[in-house]
Write an enzyme that holds these catalytic residues in place. Structure first.
Site, PDB file in Angstrom:
ATOM      1  CB  THR A   1      -0.914   0.028   1.240  1.00  0.00           C
ATOM      2  OG1 THR A   1      -1.647  -1.191   1.289  1.00  0.00           O
ATOM      3  CG2 THR A   1      -1.879   1.210   1.197  1.00  0.00           C
ATOM      4  CB  VAL A  30     -12.887  -3.962  -0.064  1.00  0.00           C
ATOM      5  CG1 VAL A  30     -12.416  -2.521   0.025  1.00  0.00           C
ATOM      6  CG2 VAL A  30     -13.409  -4.248  -1.463  1.00  0.00           C
ATOM      7  N   GLY A  31      -9.989  -3.945   1.647  1.00  0.00           N
ATOM      8  CA  GLY A  31      -9.341  -3.532   2.891  1.00  0.00           C
ATOM      9  C   GLY A  31      -9.715  -2.117   3.284  1.00  0.00           C
ATOM     10  CG  ASP A  32      -6.915   0.035   5.715  1.00  0.00           C
ATOM     11  OD1 ASP A  32      -6.425  -0.949   5.137  1.00  0.00           O
ATOM     12  OD2 ASP A  32      -6.243   1.001   6.100  1.00  0.00           O
ATOM     13  CB  THR A  52       0.187   1.036   4.898  1.00  0.00           C
ATOM     14  OG1 THR A  52       0.618  -0.241   4.405  1.00  0.00           O
ATOM     15  CG2 THR A  52       1.267   1.615   5.799  1.00  0.00           C
ATOM     16  N   GLY A  55      -5.818  -4.567   6.863  1.00  0.00           N
ATOM     17  CA  GLY A  55      -6.993  -3.741   6.646  1.00  0.00           C
ATOM     18  C   GLY A  55      -8.192  -4.001   7.532  1.00  0.00           C
TER      19      GLY A  55
END
Lengths: 134, 197
Positions: A1, A30-32, A52, A55
């Site tokens: 990230t 899907v992450g953060d 980063t 997530g």
């Protein structure tokens, strides 16, 4: 990230984050990073944040907004607010990673609770530094 | 005001013990290049939003980082990317998720913020929107790098050992892009194995 936060000469903050996510992810995970308030947030009243790390934990802790909220409602400095979230709150639940956070006065913090984090800053006088390890 | 720019290129198990001098030099060089790209914009009176976008684009275009070219692979062998952008002045925000053909996802996120009434677009719709707005679209093979591919194989192997299931990649019909030879830059990519993002 990867991520970036910046303060311009007009006093405006901005934040951006971009990622390939998690190796071997599936089911549309899907992450953060793309979740506003979790991995990315900016508010001229407080700070700009890009995160980063793992997530799922960053989403559950609403990390980026939480740092801004600590500054806005409790009057913490950007360093104290970022440390509170990354080095205490996230560590308690096992969330590994870090953030970059920059306030409206050009003060910034780059805390991380993992072994390392690629990071760097450049100030108004052009002085800069790149760091990788603890 | 004090113009300032701060960046990150990912966090994880990055230690001196598992980093070669060549890799460290390559990472430091690209981080510096990204930072100075954004700083030049700020120094010349540009906006923080322009600086953030330009800085991140440099890192997305570098195969060293897990974003854009060099993104990690999904279980199905795809590079599936996410990005977000936020303006501190207006609190406007934009993001995209699960895109596979937008060369610079950060620009797409900013475009969602500035040229749509929405905050978050995902998958094919986000790609259609980006194309409609004139952003650069590339073949998914553009994002391929050998070290990330190997990272997926390692993760699948570990999973296979844990779950003892068959090769999902073969089942899904995924065909590895035909990119012959391993470039010198591939050797500089730091392999953390299973990245979390």
């Amino acid at each position: 990230t990867v991520g970036c936060v910046a303060l311009d000469q007009y006093g405006n903050l901005a934040a951006g984050t971009s990622t390939g996510g998690m190796t071997n992810k599936r089911w549309g995970r899907v992450g953060d990073a793309p979740i506003i308030g979790a991995g990315t947030y900016a508010n001229n009243k407080t700070c700009a944040v890009s995160a980063t790390g793992h997530g799922e934990y960053f989403i559950r802790s609403v990390v980026a907004y939480d740092i801004s909220a600590l500054m806005e409602y409790k009057g913490l400095s950007v360093q104290k607010a970022a440390d509170e979230v990354v080095m205490k709150k996230l560590v308690k639940i096992g969330g590994e990673g870090g953030v970059i956070a920059l306030d409206k006065n050009g003060n910034f913090a780059m805390p991380f609770n993992s072994a390392g984090m690629y990071r760097g800053f450049i100030k108004s006088d052009g002085s800069w530094e790149v760091k990788i390890y603890k | 005001n004090k113009i300032t720019l701060v960046i990150h290129g990912g966090a994880g198990t990055i230690t001196r013990a598992n980093m070669t001098p060549e890799k460290e030099k390559a990472y430091r060089a690209d981080l510096e290049r990204a930072m100075k790209t954004g700083y030049e914009i700020l120094r010349k009176g540009g906006t923080s939003m322009d600086a953030v976008e330009a800085t991140i684009r440099v890192m997305e275009d570098s195969p060293l980082f897990n974003a854009g070219k060099g993104a990690v692979f999904t279980h199905e062998g795809k590079n599936e990317m996410d990005a977000a952008f936020m303006d501190g002045k207006t609190l406007a925000a934009g993001s995209i998720a699960g895109v596979t053909t937008i060369k610079n996802p950060i620009s797409a996120a900013r475009t969602v913020m500035e040229k749509s009434e929405h905050v978050m677009l995902v998958g094919k719709g986000a790609e259609e929107f980006a194309k409609l707005k004139g952003l650069e679209i590339v073949d998914p093979s553009y994002f391929y790098t050998e070290p990330r591919w190997k990272g997926l194989q390692k993760a699948l192997q570990e999973e296979k050992m844990q779950l003892d299931h068959s090769d999902t990649l073969k089942k899904s019909g995924f065909v590895k892009p035909d990119i012959s030879g391993s470039s010198a830059i591939d050797k500089l990519i730091f392999d953390e194995g299973k990245k979390y993002g």
